[in-house]
Write a protein that holds these residues in place. Structure first.
Motif, PDB file in Angstrom:
ATOM      1  N   PHE A 130       0.767  -1.325  -0.048  1.00 51.67           N
ATOM      2  CA  PHE A 130       0.063   0.023  -0.037  1.00 51.67           C
ATOM      3  C   PHE A 130       0.804   1.272   0.057  1.00 51.67           C
ATOM      4  CE2 PHE A 130      -2.760  -3.063   2.304  1.00 51.67           C
ATOM      5  CZ  PHE A 130      -4.015  -3.220   1.291  1.00 51.67           C
ATOM      6  N   HIS A 131       2.164   1.180   0.450  1.00 58.60           N
ATOM      7  CA  HIS A 131       3.080   2.440   0.773  1.00 58.60           C
ATOM      8  C   HIS A 131       4.209   2.493  -0.021  1.00 58.60           C
ATOM      9  CE1 HIS A 131       0.625   1.933   4.850  1.00 58.60           C
ATOM     10  NE2 HIS A 131       0.143   2.936   4.095  1.00 58.60           N
ATOM     11  N   GLU A 132       4.528   3.534  -0.680  1.00 55.95           N
ATOM     12  CA  GLU A 132       5.613   3.827  -1.196  1.00 55.95           C
ATOM     13  C   GLU A 132       6.526   4.765  -0.617  1.00 55.95           C
ATOM     14  OE1 GLU A 132       6.826   6.898  -5.071  1.00 55.95           O
ATOM     15  OE2 GLU A 132       5.266   5.471  -5.678  1.00 55.95           O
ATOM     16  N   ILE A 133       7.818   4.813  -0.473  1.00 59.84           N
ATOM     17  CA  ILE A 133       8.567   5.467   0.584  1.00 59.84           C
ATOM     18  C   ILE A 133       8.826   6.666  -0.104  1.00 59.84           C
ATOM     19  CG2 ILE A 133      10.576   5.598   2.162  1.00 59.84           C
ATOM     20  CD1 ILE A 133      10.422   2.596   2.693  1.00 59.84           C
ATOM     21  N   ALA A 134       8.502   7.968   0.176  1.00 56.80           N
ATOM     22  CA  ALA A 134       8.757   9.170  -0.337  1.00 56.80           C
ATOM     23  C   ALA A 134       9.765   9.619   0.484  1.00 56.80           C
ATOM     24  CB  ALA A 134       7.509   9.805  -0.567  1.00 56.80           C
ATOM     25  N   ALA A 135      10.152   9.493   1.635  1.00 54.81           N
ATOM     26  CA  ALA A 135      11.160  10.111   2.489  1.00 54.81           C
ATOM     27  C   ALA A 135      11.500   9.410   3.763  1.00 54.81           C
ATOM     28  CB  ALA A 135      10.722  11.720   2.943  1.00 54.81           C
ATOM     29  N   VAL A 136      12.634   9.374   4.165  1.00 53.52           N
ATOM     30  CA  VAL A 136      13.143   8.555   5.290  1.00 53.52           C
ATOM     31  C   VAL A 136      13.921   9.518   6.437  1.00 53.52           C
ATOM     32  CG1 VAL A 136      14.464   6.790   5.886  1.00 53.52           C
ATOM     33  CG2 VAL A 136      13.349   6.604   3.850  1.00 53.52           C
ATOM     34  N   GLU A 137      13.181   9.410   7.648  1.00 48.21           N
ATOM     35  CA  GLU A 137      13.899   9.772   8.796  1.00 48.21           C
ATOM     36  C   GLU A 137      14.589   8.735   9.387  1.00 48.21           C
ATOM     37  OE1 GLU A 137      12.740  11.566  13.082  1.00 48.21           O
ATOM     38  OE2 GLU A 137      11.280  11.865  11.325  1.00 48.21           O
ATOM     39  N   GLN A 138      16.084   8.882   9.541  1.00 43.38           N
ATOM     40  CA  GLN A 138      16.769   7.581  10.064  1.00 43.38           C
ATOM     41  C   GLN A 138      16.628   7.463  11.336  1.00 43.38           C
ATOM     42  OE1 GLN A 138      18.778   5.865   7.025  1.00 43.38           O
ATOM     43  NE2 GLN A 138      17.256   4.588   8.270  1.00 43.38           N
TER      44      GLN A 138
END
Length: 284
Positions: A130-138
């Motif tokens: 359902f989800h595409e990763i558009a931004a990552v907070e590590q």
């Protein structure tokens, strides 16, 4: 009357429109004329196994759905950031990115596709179906699971079939989703994103031939997640076009996420991997 080029023609109108009122100027009048026929056309795709391509016919349902997905990708550009500074311009941008802003509100986006029989799927926990990763907070913990921080654009379903994943900002450990990879690596089976490179079967083909691209079909049935149901090979079958260095887990990640999500010694060789695999994941 809906023809095999109706969605394609709308794509070009949306792409070239420069006014501030895209929905009222273009999309709403188009719906008045074509929504009922478009809903009827798409119905056979809603249930897994109901429609299959037994022989090639120009402008069939997979090509029609692909053209509609390109319209969606244009409409979503306004919900995405630009490329990071110093990033090489992706080929898809050189070929297809409009020089002006394409803007609709979230309500207008949902209203357009709802009129075509699609529905928004709201899933609270991260799921690559359902989800595409558009931004990552590590996260400081490298093994911290992927958690959704914010939704940038919605997920759309047509019955059991996934039409488009939600774009989400996430927080995760580096071993689960690495910043700069999960949100910036090549996104496969996808036409256009403002913030990352993409690749689908249309790239490199001419004005007409590019529209022979087939829509990738993923389904959520009562029993399983069914990924790339029209692919020729099961993911565990020998694939002469794949790289044997990929581990089974890496192959599954590429199919489920449509991109690399973690650092890997194989990653530099897989900026544009071949994803010709079917994958079935039983539902828990």
């Amino acid at each position: 009357m809906l023809t095999p080029t109706t969605f394609r023609e709308l794509y070009y109108v949306v792409h070239d429109h420069t006014g501030p009122a895209l929905f009222s100027d273009v999309l709403s009048p188009w719906l008045d004329e074509h929504a009922a026929a478009a809903r009827e056309l798409l119905v056979p795709l809603a249930v897994c196994g109901e429609w299959q391509r037994t022989e090639y016919v120009w402008g069939d349902l997979l090509e029609q759905a692909y053209a509609l997905s390109r319209i969606s990708d244009l409409l979503l550009l306004g919900f995405q950031p630009g490329l990071p500074d110093g990033t090489e311009t992706p080929w898809a941008h050189q070929l297809h990115l409009p020089e002006h802003e394409v803007r609709v509100t979230a309500e207008e986006y949902l209203g357009f596709f709802s009129a075509l029989g699609l529905r928004q799927a709201e899933v609270a926990r991260f799921d690559p179906f359902f989800h595409e990763i558009a931004a990552v907070e590590q996260s400081e913990d490298p093994d911290a699971p992927i958690e959704i921080v914010a939704e940038r654009w919605p997920c759309l379903m047509l019955g059991e079939m996934l039409f488009g994943r939600a774009g989400v900002a996430v927080r995760a450990g580096e071993r689960r989703a690495a910043a700069g990879i999960a949100d910036r690596s090549m996104l496969e089976d996808s036409f256009l994103r403002r913030h990352r490179p993409t690749s689908d079967g249309s790239l490199g083909w001419g004005h007409n031939s590019q529209w022979k691209t087939s829509f990738r079909r993923d389904y959520l049935t009562a029993d399983a997640y069914q990924f790339t149901v029209d692919a020729n090979l099961d993911i565990d079958e020998e694939n002469p076009f794949s790289d044997e260095e990929l581990t089974p887990a890496e192959r599954r990640d590429l199919v489920r996420h449509r991109c690399a999500v973690r650092r890997s010694e194989h990653l530099p060789q897989h900026e544009n991997p071949v994803l010709g695999w079917r994958l079935t994941v039983p539902r828990k």
